[in-house]
Every structure is written in structure tokens, then in C-alpha cells.
Design a protein around this motif. Structure first.
Motif, mmCIF file in Angstrom:
data_model
loop_
_atom_site.group_PDB
_atom_site.id
_atom_site.type_symbol
_atom_site.label_atom_id
_atom_site.label_comp_id
_atom_site.label_asym_id
_atom_site.label_seq_id
_atom_site.Cartn_x
_atom_site.Cartn_y
_atom_site.Cartn_z
ATOM 1 N N HIS A 160 30.465 -1.782 -21.484
ATOM 2 C CA HIS A 160 29.940 -0.824 -21.689
ATOM 3 C C HIS A 160 28.394 -2.080 -20.998
ATOM 4 C CE1 HIS A 160 31.928 1.962 -24.185
ATOM 5 N NE2 HIS A 160 32.865 0.997 -23.972
ATOM 6 N N PHE A 180 29.893 1.832 -17.692
ATOM 7 C CA PHE A 180 31.616 1.937 -18.242
ATOM 8 C C PHE A 180 32.064 1.193 -16.719
ATOM 9 C CE2 PHE A 180 35.486 2.599 -18.966
ATOM 10 C CZ PHE A 180 36.546 1.831 -20.315
ATOM 11 N N TYR A 197 26.742 8.415 -18.341
ATOM 12 C CA TYR A 197 27.170 8.824 -19.507
ATOM 13 C C TYR A 197 26.559 9.260 -20.722
ATOM 14 C CZ TYR A 197 29.256 4.762 -21.297
ATOM 15 O OH TYR A 197 29.202 3.025 -21.091
ATOM 16 N N ARG A 199 27.770 9.583 -24.474
ATOM 17 C CA ARG A 199 28.470 8.429 -25.466
ATOM 18 C C ARG A 199 29.762 8.631 -24.362
ATOM 19 N NH1 ARG A 199 28.851 10.340 -31.678
ATOM 20 N NH2 ARG A 199 30.104 9.297 -32.580
ATOM 21 N N ILE A 200 30.908 7.237 -24.759
ATOM 22 C CA ILE A 200 31.993 7.596 -24.779
ATOM 23 C C ILE A 200 32.806 7.373 -26.109
ATOM 24 C CG2 ILE A 200 33.903 5.890 -24.285
ATOM 25 C CD1 ILE A 200 32.595 4.812 -22.445
ATOM 26 N N HIS A 203 38.608 5.212 -25.478
ATOM 27 C CA HIS A 203 39.087 5.079 -24.433
ATOM 28 C C HIS A 203 40.609 4.205 -24.766
ATOM 29 C CE1 HIS A 203 37.725 0.331 -24.265
ATOM 30 N NE2 HIS A 203 36.775 1.485 -24.601
ATOM 31 N N MET A 213 40.707 8.451 -21.468
ATOM 32 C CA MET A 213 38.985 8.105 -21.450
ATOM 33 C C MET A 213 38.591 9.983 -21.910
ATOM 34 S SD MET A 213 37.116 5.878 -19.260
ATOM 35 C CE MET A 213 36.080 6.064 -19.846
ATOM 36 N N PHE A 215 34.580 11.185 -23.553
ATOM 37 C CA PHE A 215 33.690 11.196 -23.231
ATOM 38 C C PHE A 215 32.249 12.754 -23.516
ATOM 39 C CE2 PHE A 215 34.269 10.584 -18.489
ATOM 40 C CZ PHE A 215 33.514 11.568 -18.383
ATOM 41 N N ASP A 217 29.113 13.910 -21.710
ATOM 42 C CA ASP A 217 27.593 14.044 -20.222
ATOM 43 C C ASP A 217 26.867 14.939 -20.443
ATOM 44 O OD1 ASP A 217 26.065 12.782 -18.587
ATOM 45 O OD2 ASP A 217 27.749 12.878 -16.522
ATOM 46 N N SER A 223 37.264 14.703 -19.957
ATOM 47 C CA SER A 223 38.480 13.330 -20.183
ATOM 48 C C SER A 223 38.945 12.958 -18.840
ATOM 49 C CB SER A 223 40.037 14.396 -21.000
ATOM 50 O OG SER A 223 40.352 15.971 -20.433
ATOM 51 N N LYS A 236 39.623 13.879 -13.544
ATOM 52 C CA LYS A 236 39.303 13.790 -14.468
ATOM 53 C C LYS A 236 38.351 15.461 -14.424
ATOM 54 C CE LYS A 236 34.188 13.775 -14.528
ATOM 55 N NZ LYS A 236 32.776 13.007 -14.178
#
Length: 245
Positions: A160, A180, A197, A199-200, A203, A213, A215, A217, A223, A236
Motif C-alpha cells: 500500500h 495497491f 481507491y 479502502r481495501i 485480499h 480483492m 475494495f 471506491d 471485487s 473486476k
């Protein structure tokens, strides 16, 4: 009779004085021992000449060497002893600042890292992940095929990284959006997988050896699957909303 009382009084007084003296001596010895122990433990590590410092104001130190699973590779974080560092203004950066008082996300461990060194314990070859110290690395985590076994085969390393002042406050901090990125276990092949983004959430390496993953956004939840061989995004998609078609 009075003489006996007088001598008893003197004897008791001497005993009290002796006791007080012993207590004072014990206290002084204890303070000296504690001071010695803490002074030994609080010795400042020597500043290391590991990065350019034009103003000769920066002090650097290495973090604890960490082995990447059952491999010959170790990674060591380059940490700054200053919480604020002037960055390259020509690249549109203000100052590199760490926010230790801000809220922490899941799996987020703030550090003072500005770079990472990889060392091969077999060949003794060492290399840096970045060419500069203009970025703030907030998390480094090797990716293992078995999530709960750090000695299992390593599939890569995740980072990160904060490198842009996304909120335009003149600072690089945890308030800015992160990038990331992934690399091979020796630090090579560094590739940015996700930028900007919020927040994740998670992962992890799945059974197929790909990185799953989850996250957020812009208030949307996504995903994503990433190929850990090529670091390319396989799939994605935005998670469906309740009642959505």
C-alpha cells in the motif's frame, strides 16, 4: 528504672535510624539499577547513510529483516526518523508526512517506511524497490498460498503506497488515496494494480493461485481477481445492490 528506659529509648532510636538508612540505601541502589537498565535499552541506533539528503537533516534506519516464507529472500524497510520530510516539489509533492493519530483500516499498519530493500541470503545480492524516498509505504505484506501459514510458498508481495497528494492539502498522509501494487518475492516486477481507491476490505490468495480483492471506491464496492504470475486483472466487477436487477 529511668536509666533502663533511657537506654531502651536510645536502642529503639538507633534501630529506627538504621532501618531508615537501609531503606534509603536500597532505594538509591534500585534507582541506579533501573536507570542503568533503561539507559542501555534506550541507546539511539546510529544514523545510517542509506539515502541522499541534500540538507543533511534526514536520519535513516533499517527496520527488522523479515524473511519471505521458505525462500532465500529477506525484505528490510528503510525508515525515517523524521515524521516530516521535504519531497521533490518539481513532482508536485509537498511534504512526506505520516499520520500516526489517524484511524486505521483493517490490515493497515502505519510505518515510517519510504523504501524497501530486498536481500538474497544465498547470493548476497541486494536491491531497492524504488529509486527514491519520495513515497510513503503504509503496508507491506507477503502473499502466501496458505493464508495462515507464513512458511508456505510465497506467491508475491503486496504494497500500500501513498505517492500522490490526492486531497490537495500539500501533504502525503493517510488522508490521501493509496496505490495497491504487487511485486515478485525479490522485489522485481513492481506493478500498480489499483489506484485511487478508498479502502481495501480484503485480499487473499485463492486456491487457483490468483489474488482475490474486495475494495471500496467512491462508495461503491468491487471485487477483483488478479493473476499473480502476470499481475494482470483477470476480472473486476461491482457488487450487486440489494434488489438490483
Amino acid at each position: 528504672m529511668n536509666s533502663d528506659k533511657f537506654f531502651k529509648w536510645v536502642w529503639n532510636l538507633n534501630g529506627i535510624i538504621l532501618l531508615v538508612g537501609v531503606l534509603i540505601a536500597t532505594a538509591l541502589i534500585s534507582v541506579q539499577l533501573v536507570t542503568t537498565v533503561f539507559n542501555d535499552n534506550d541507546v539511539e541506533p546510529p544514523a545510517l547513510n542509506l539515502a541522499d539528503d541534500k540538507n543533511e537533516e534526514e536520519k535513516w534506519r533499517l527496520g527488522y529483516p523479515r524473511r519471505v516464507g521458505e525462500t532465500d529472500f529477506y525484505y528490510i524497510e528503510l525508515e525515517s526518523e523524521k515524521l516530516t520530510v521535504e519531497a521533490d516539489t518539481e513532482r508536485g509533492l509537498g511534504q512526506v508526512v505520516e499520520n500516526f493519530s489517524g484511524s486505521s483500516y483493517y490490515k493497515h499498519r502505519p510505518t515510517r517506511s519510504k523504501n524497501v530493500m530486498f536481500i538474497n541470503g544465498k547470493t548476497n545480492y541486494a536491491n531497492w524497490l524504488f529509486d527514491t524516498t519520495d513515497q510513503l509505504i503504509t503496508d507491506i505484506s507477503p502473499l502466501y498460498l496458505s493464508e495462515f501459514d507464513s512458511q508456505s510458498k510465497a506467491a508475491g508481495i503486496a504494497y500500500h503506497v501513498i505517492k500522490n497528494d490526492t486531497n490537495n492539502d500539500g501533504l502525503l498522509s493517510n488522508e490521501d488515496k493509496s496505490t495497491f501494487a504487487l511485486s515478485k518475492i525479490d522485489g522485481s516486477g513492481y506493478s500498480e494494480v489499483l489506484t485511487g481507491y478508498d479502502r481495501i476490505l480484503e485480499h487473499a490468495v485463492n486456491e487457483q493461485g490468483n489474488l482475490f480483492m474486495l475494495f471500496i471506491d467512491n462508495a461503491e464496492v468491487f471485487s477483483m481477481l488478479v493473476d499473480l504470475t502476470t499481475f494482470k486483472v483477470i476480472d473486476k466487477r461491482q457488487l450487486p445492490k440489494v434488489g438490483g436487477l
